[in-house]
Design an enzyme around this catalytic site. Structure first.
Site, PDB file in Angstrom:
ATOM      1  N   LYS A 279       0.651  -1.114   0.051  1.00 39.33           N
ATOM      2  CA  LYS A 279      -0.217   0.236  -0.120  1.00 39.33           C
ATOM      3  C   LYS A 279       0.788   1.429   0.209  1.00 39.33           C
ATOM      4  O   LYS A 279       1.406   1.231   0.542  1.00 39.33           O
ATOM      5  CB  LYS A 279      -1.031   0.103   1.506  1.00 39.33           C
ATOM      6  N   ARG A 353     -10.354 -11.754   1.898  1.00 37.65           N
ATOM      7  CA  ARG A 353     -11.482 -12.398   1.238  1.00 37.65           C
ATOM      8  C   ARG A 353     -10.178 -13.535   1.635  1.00 37.65           C
ATOM      9  O   ARG A 353     -11.495 -14.800   1.655  1.00 37.65           O
ATOM     10  CB  ARG A 353     -11.614 -11.952   0.045  1.00 37.65           C
TER      11      ARG A 353
END
Length: 497
Positions: A279, A353
């Site tokens: 990120k 996920r």
């Protein structure tokens, strides 16, 4: 702070501060008229000077009025004759709380029966929202401050209710107290720094909860057990970190053993760098909040335990830290999930996920009535819905409707997004059964599509709380405690069904 409910005349109560509503145009309701009469018109005389217009949330503090046992009277504007909406009601209550915090009184009495709130009954619905607003407003996180917040003088608030509604207002206060306790626990976990709040720390919190509640069964699976269970996706997320992953399972039995449980699954990424798909540095400190799904499951369980709800509940927390290193998962790696499906990991920053899919497969063994997963899953949800409502998707219309209704009544709203089959095609991989990202379009939906492939055995819903779990930047920065009110309301509804 203690909440007490009584049915007595407002004009007769002995208190540091009595709170009374005044409508626009200096209109007095039944309660205010009775208090005004006891003061021989002192309140009316003050209002005639025009110091209070009566707009919602405006306040005027009066001292030492004749004929009352209350040391102070706090007048609060309640607006025009029509009922207030939830937002205006919360703002009014917060305005009152703000004044009370600045006073030196140890108690206060709220005589607000004359105020109507739209779409809420006069007793339970209205007062539960009031009580939650008061209690949540008491939250302070100063654990790491060398100078702690000054202890507040206000220790007790009494809610005055008519005799007909006394039992319902007491129930509202009890439920609100449990929900506020759960929210505070959720906020504490979210606000902790990631060097302290790692997967093993969350496992210890689960064990402590188990010690405090003897009927709560707690299991903690280490990285070896996670691997032995075949949870290849979950394991892959944590393999770059020095902090090992943990799968935490808590089982509460409040109903017959034969009753099928509800299952809450929480994403617990205690810090998310994005892994090898790193990120940007700006704002990365807020990635400590990537475990707020797991924290909200903890908080909801706390509320359920306090209320002793007659349901069976299983909480599954998939906890890991997503870090880059020589051992970290690479873009292009293929892993085998507990379900046997293979996943091509195209982006290591789509890690939530991956931990959830194996936890959802694990949930099958409990033969659940319904499974709800809660996750700070996608930035796309913030783009789509902002910070006011959670995203909601699932495979069962009745379950979705129940959650939407619970969110409305708890004032912790969710908004349904579609889960059409056409979106599934975006997850196609030439090398594995499924890719872990679906491209730039409909990111919240494709993330839920990914999860849906692991939730076919039961009724399932997914709450994306990326926009609602915390407030970014500024003096109000911090975890919100959402969606504990929504989830607790859903379980309250099931307990009374």
């Amino acid at each position: 702070m203690e909440l007490v409910v009584k049915s007595v005349a407002a004009a007769s109560v002995k208190t540091a501060t009595l709170v009374v509503p005044v409508g626009e145009g200096r209109k007095l309701g039944a309660v205010a008229k009775a208090v005004d009469l006891a003061t021989d018109g002192a309140i009316s005389a003050v209002l005639k000077r025009g110091d209070l217009a009566g707009k919602p949330g405006q306040t005027l503090l009066l001292q030492n009025l004749p004929g009352l046992k209350a040391e102070r009277v706090l007048l609060v504007g309640s607006g025009k004759d029509e009922a207030l909406g939830d937002r205006a009601w919360r703002k009014l209550v917060a305005s009152v709380a703000g004044v009370l915090k600045g006073l030196n009184g140890s108690d206060a009495v709220l005589a607000l029966d004359d105020i109507a709130v739209s779409n809420r009954d006069a007793h339970y619905g209205k007062y539960r929202l009031l009580a939650e607003t008061l209690l949540d407003g008491e939250y302070v996180f100063d654990r790491f401050k060398s100078q702690k917040a000054e202890p507040r003088a206000l220790k007790k608030i009494t809610l005055l209710a008519d005799k007909a509604g006394l039992t319902e207002v007491e129930r509202a206060a009890r439920h609100a107290t449990a929900i506020a306790t759960g929210m505070a626990f959720t906020r504490d976990l979210g606000n902790l720094p990631p060097n302290l709040c790692h997967p093993s720390y969350l496992a210890e919190q689960a064990k402590e909860l188990g010690k405090a509640h003897k009927g709560l069964k707690v299991e903690v699976f280490d990285e070896k057990k996670i691997k032995d269970l075949g949870m290849g996706a979950f394991y892959a997320v944590g393999q770059g970190s020095e902090q090992p992953p943990r799968l935490i399972v808590l089982q509460y039995q409040g109903a017959k053993k034969s009753d099928k449980p509800f299952v809450l699954v929480g994403k617990g990424i205690t810090f998310d760098t994005g892994g090898i798909s790193l990120k940007p540095g700006a704002g990365m400190d807020e990635m400590k909040y990537d475990m707020c799904g797991a924290a909200s499951v903890f908080g909801t369980l706390r509320a359920v335990l306090e209320l002793k709800l007659p349901i069976n509940l299983v909480c599954i927390l998939a906890c890991a830290e997503n870090m880059p290193s020589g051992n970290a998962t690479r873009p292009g790696d293929i892993v085998t999930t507990m379900s046997g499906q293979t996943v091509e990991i195209l982006n290591t920053d789509a890690e939530g996920r991956l931990v959830l899919c194996d936890a959802l497969t694990y949930a099958e063994r409990f033969k659940p009535q319904a499974v709800i997963d809660i996750a700070t899953l996608t930035g796309a949800c913030i783009v789509a819905l902002g910070s006011h409502t959670a995203g909601l998707l699932g495979n069962n219309d009745e379950l979705i409707g129940q959650l939407l209704d619970a969110g409305k009544r708890a004032d912790d709203r969710a908004w349904q997004l579609p889960l059409f089959d056409e979106y599934q095609e975006q997850l196609d991989s030439p090398f594995a059964d499924i890719a872990n990202i679906g491209g730039p379009k409909a990111g919240t939906i494709t993330a839920a599509c990914f999860l849906s492939r692991f939730a076919k055995a039961y009724n399932w819903a997914h709450l994306d709380i990326a926009g609602t779990a915390w407030v970014s930047g500024g003096k109000d920065k911090g975890a919100t405690g959402r969606p504990v009110p929504l989830l607790t309301q859903y379980l309250l509804d099931r307990a009374s069904a």
